[in-house]
Motif scaffolding. Sequence first.
Motif, mmCIF file in Angstrom:
data_model
loop_
_atom_site.group_PDB
_atom_site.id
_atom_site.type_symbol
_atom_site.label_atom_id
_atom_site.label_comp_id
_atom_site.label_asym_id
_atom_site.label_seq_id
_atom_site.Cartn_x
_atom_site.Cartn_y
_atom_site.Cartn_z
ATOM 1 N N GLU A 88 -17.351 4.793 3.985
ATOM 2 C CA GLU A 88 -16.458 4.804 2.816
ATOM 3 C C GLU A 88 -15.394 3.710 2.895
ATOM 4 O O GLU A 88 -15.245 2.930 1.958
ATOM 5 N N PRO A 89 -14.630 3.607 4.002
ATOM 6 C CA PRO A 89 -13.671 2.494 4.072
ATOM 7 C C PRO A 89 -14.336 1.128 4.008
ATOM 8 O O PRO A 89 -13.770 0.193 3.459
ATOM 9 N N LEU B 166 -3.119 -0.543 -4.931
ATOM 10 C CA LEU B 166 -4.423 -0.195 -4.382
ATOM 11 C C LEU B 166 -5.414 -1.339 -4.284
ATOM 12 O O LEU B 166 -6.517 -1.146 -3.764
ATOM 13 N N ASP B 167 -5.075 -2.526 -4.775
ATOM 14 C CA ASP B 167 -6.000 -3.654 -4.711
ATOM 15 C C ASP B 167 -5.223 -4.860 -4.188
ATOM 16 O O ASP B 167 -4.438 -5.466 -4.919
ATOM 17 N N ASP C 262 -16.685 0.277 2.194
ATOM 18 C CA ASP C 262 -16.920 -0.013 0.781
ATOM 19 C C ASP C 262 -15.680 -0.589 0.104
ATOM 20 O O ASP C 262 -15.781 -1.183 -0.958
ATOM 21 N N ARG C 263 -14.510 -0.386 0.704
ATOM 22 C CA ARG C 263 -13.264 -0.899 0.121
ATOM 23 C C ARG C 263 -12.831 -2.217 0.740
ATOM 24 O O ARG C 263 -11.747 -2.709 0.458
ATOM 25 N N SER D 63 -8.314 3.348 5.279
ATOM 26 C CA SER D 63 -8.474 4.806 5.315
ATOM 27 C C SER D 63 -7.751 5.467 4.143
ATOM 28 O O SER D 63 -7.954 6.644 3.876
ATOM 29 N N THR D 64 -6.924 4.709 3.466
ATOM 30 C CA THR D 64 -6.307 5.190 2.228
ATOM 31 C C THR D 64 -7.246 4.790 1.091
ATOM 32 O O THR D 64 -8.391 4.474 1.325
ATOM 33 N N THR D 65 -6.755 4.758 -0.108
ATOM 34 C CA THR D 65 -7.601 4.340 -1.233
ATOM 35 C C THR D 65 -7.488 2.850 -1.510
ATOM 36 O O THR D 65 -7.962 2.368 -2.534
ATOM 37 N N THR D 66 -6.889 2.120 -0.603
ATOM 38 C CA THR D 66 -6.672 0.697 -0.800
ATOM 39 C C THR D 66 -7.975 -0.099 -0.756
ATOM 40 O O THR D 66 -8.785 0.068 0.148
ATOM 41 N N GLN D 67 -8.164 -0.966 -1.761
ATOM 42 C CA GLN D 67 -9.235 -1.973 -1.763
ATOM 43 C C GLN D 67 -8.609 -3.215 -1.149
ATOM 44 O O GLN D 67 -7.575 -3.689 -1.626
ATOM 45 N N ALA E 224 0.848 -1.205 0.000
ATOM 46 C CA ALA E 224 0.000 0.000 0.000
ATOM 47 C C ALA E 224 0.879 1.249 0.000
ATOM 48 O O ALA E 224 0.590 2.217 -0.718
#
Length: 149
Positions: free
Chosen positions: A113-114, A60-61, A116-117, A83-87, A55
């Motif tokens: 939001e988190p 990101l995935d 959802d990832r 909390s980052t954009t990491t899925q 990360a």
Amino acid sequence: MTANSLRMARFAASRGVKLRPHAKTHKSWEIARLQLLHGAVGLTVATVSEAESFARGGFLDLFIAYPLWVDAAKAARIAALLSTTTQLTLGVDSSEGAKRLGEALREINLSSEPQDRLRVRVEVDSGHHRSGIIPERAGDVALRLSARV
């Protein structure tokens, strides 16, 4: 290495399979970038520490391949990743593991939001008997998972 990466990407694409190579073998951001460039959809890692490292490298995935026994400290680290954009995809292989994961994530109270990832998958033993639930019990774990996470 480039030829192997291309060959594997073509092999997966020709069969309609999404490629997610295991970065445990190389632990290299450069090799991982090459794999993504050639068509990988994300990376598989073995531990939360490896997920944190990749990360930081901008990947990101991520899928943590081995079922986690989540305590408060590990839940906080997972929350930090989310909390980052990491899925992030996690695996569970028991009803108790699903229950514990759900409880730990509720305790850290992830915002929507988190959440959802975060994806959670039931790991099924494919016959190697290293991890995963026996296929006949996978539905039980999925039901527990859907009630907890």
